[in-house]
Write a protein that holds these residues in place. Sequence first.
Motif, mmCIF file in Angstrom:
data_model
loop_
_atom_site.group_PDB
_atom_site.id
_atom_site.type_symbol
_atom_site.label_atom_id
_atom_site.label_comp_id
_atom_site.label_asym_id
_atom_site.label_seq_id
_atom_site.Cartn_x
_atom_site.Cartn_y
_atom_site.Cartn_z
ATOM 1 N N ASP A 1 46.770 59.721 135.414
ATOM 2 C CA ASP A 1 47.927 58.868 135.151
ATOM 3 C C ASP A 1 48.691 58.743 136.452
ATOM 4 N N LEU A 2 48.978 57.528 136.864
ATOM 5 C CA LEU A 2 49.601 57.342 138.169
ATOM 6 C C LEU A 2 50.342 56.022 138.252
ATOM 7 N N THR A 3 51.150 55.907 139.293
ATOM 8 C CA THR A 3 51.909 54.690 139.541
ATOM 9 C C THR A 3 51.973 54.470 141.053
ATOM 10 N N LEU A 4 52.828 53.554 141.474
ATOM 11 C CA LEU A 4 53.003 53.257 142.892
ATOM 12 C C LEU A 4 54.381 53.694 143.360
ATOM 13 N N CYS A 5 54.452 54.116 144.599
ATOM 14 C CA CYS A 5 55.746 54.429 145.206
ATOM 15 C C CYS A 5 55.722 54.011 146.670
ATOM 16 N N THR A 6 56.901 54.013 147.275
ATOM 17 C CA THR A 6 56.994 53.750 148.705
ATOM 18 C C THR A 6 56.602 55.012 149.469
ATOM 19 N N VAL A 7 56.493 54.883 150.774
ATOM 20 C CA VAL A 7 56.162 56.037 151.603
ATOM 21 C C VAL A 7 57.181 57.151 151.420
ATOM 22 N N SER A 8 58.430 56.781 151.176
ATOM 23 C CA SER A 8 59.490 57.778 150.988
ATOM 24 C C SER A 8 59.563 58.311 149.564
ATOM 25 N N GLY A 9 58.726 57.797 148.662
ATOM 26 C CA GLY A 9 58.671 58.344 147.308
ATOM 27 C C GLY A 9 59.419 57.576 146.244
ATOM 28 N N VAL A 10 59.950 56.417 146.565
ATOM 29 C CA VAL A 10 60.672 55.617 145.572
ATOM 30 C C VAL A 10 59.671 54.858 144.708
ATOM 31 N N GLU A 11 59.720 55.061 143.398
ATOM 32 C CA GLU A 11 58.778 54.393 142.502
ATOM 33 C C GLU A 11 59.054 52.895 142.409
ATOM 34 N N LEU A 12 57.984 52.116 142.327
ATOM 35 C CA LEU A 12 58.106 50.667 142.196
ATOM 36 C C LEU A 12 58.300 50.277 140.737
ATOM 37 N N GLY B 1 36.208 52.068 141.522
ATOM 38 C CA GLY B 1 35.315 52.325 140.408
ATOM 39 C C GLY B 1 35.980 52.833 139.146
ATOM 40 N N PHE B 2 37.308 52.831 139.100
ATOM 41 C CA PHE B 2 38.029 53.293 137.918
ATOM 42 C C PHE B 2 38.119 52.191 136.857
ATOM 43 N N VAL B 3 38.272 52.612 135.604
ATOM 44 C CA VAL B 3 38.563 51.680 134.515
ATOM 45 C C VAL B 3 39.901 52.067 133.896
ATOM 46 N N ASN B 4 40.560 51.080 133.327
ATOM 47 C CA ASN B 4 41.883 51.261 132.736
ATOM 48 C C ASN B 4 41.794 51.345 131.219
ATOM 49 N N TYR B 5 42.630 52.193 130.621
ATOM 50 C CA TYR B 5 42.792 52.177 129.172
ATOM 51 C C TYR B 5 43.882 51.152 128.885
ATOM 52 N N THR C 1 45.977 50.026 126.764
ATOM 53 C CA THR C 1 47.291 50.192 126.147
ATOM 54 C C THR C 1 48.247 50.973 127.046
ATOM 55 N N GLU C 2 47.746 51.452 128.194
ATOM 56 C CA GLU C 2 48.558 52.252 129.115
ATOM 57 C C GLU C 2 48.264 51.805 130.549
ATOM 58 N N TRP C 3 49.169 51.083 131.159
ATOM 59 C CA TRP C 3 48.908 50.548 132.491
ATOM 60 C C TRP C 3 48.678 51.647 133.524
ATOM 61 N N TRP C 4 49.185 52.838 133.270
ATOM 62 C CA TRP C 4 49.121 53.942 134.225
ATOM 63 C C TRP C 4 47.860 54.798 134.104
ATOM 64 N N HIS C 5 47.048 54.596 133.055
ATOM 65 C CA HIS C 5 45.920 55.490 132.774
ATOM 66 C C HIS C 5 44.605 54.886 133.272
ATOM 67 N N TRP C 6 43.957 55.601 134.193
ATOM 68 C CA TRP C 6 42.699 55.149 134.789
ATOM 69 C C TRP C 6 41.710 56.314 134.792
#
Length: 219
Positions: free
Chosen positions: A128-139, A182-186, A188-193
């Motif tokens: 489970d993951l998301t994106l952040c900036t180099v300084s750690g601020v989540e997008l 090569g990951f696939v997404n579930y 119903t959850e944008w964060w789950h690969w």
Amino acid sequence: MREIVLLSDLRIAEVPVKECDEPLVDLRTMEAFRVDQRLADPEGAFAHVRLSVADRLVAAQTMLPRSLRLLVVEGFRPAALQYRYFTESVAAHLTAHPGWDDRRAYVEASRYVSPPEVAPHVTGGAVDLTLCTVSGVELPMGTQVNATPPENDEACYTAFPEISPEARRNRDILGAALRSGGFVNYPTEWWHWSYGDRYWAFATGARFARYGIRETLAP
């Protein structure tokens, strides 16, 4: 949105597993991306994934703009914890909907909590993951990680159309990088690969899953 295949689909459980015995590795030892502490456990299970999954995450990171980082929230989840999450979800559905039978509650629970016998996280193949900036601020991604209905309607669905243009762009950036690895997404959850588990095998047409259930961090 296209048809969603849930983990409760009997075809997922029918996918054979040929365990490759890859070890679990600690993502906190790698500098390519960040590991969030919000779901940290005393053993550090949350920060572990299979070796090939870690390598593919590093590859996915290289596909992102230089200003962005993958922010990992959870990887491996012990089987006992997954079982608890799922049984609690089923029980909550049965309490909220007295007319439902066990199968209906099982299917509805599987939208957001994987049935233990096919759960990607217990194999070490899911993250489970998301994106952040180099300084750690989540997008902005449209919802927080692990946000599920009813509080967020179905905005947690990866293809949900009613999110902001910025959130859609960010989900697309994340998805493109992870699919390239090569990951696939579930869906119903944008964060789950995931990679290497039964859901991945079903989604990609692989003949078998590479990773079976791991009870604990220990081999």
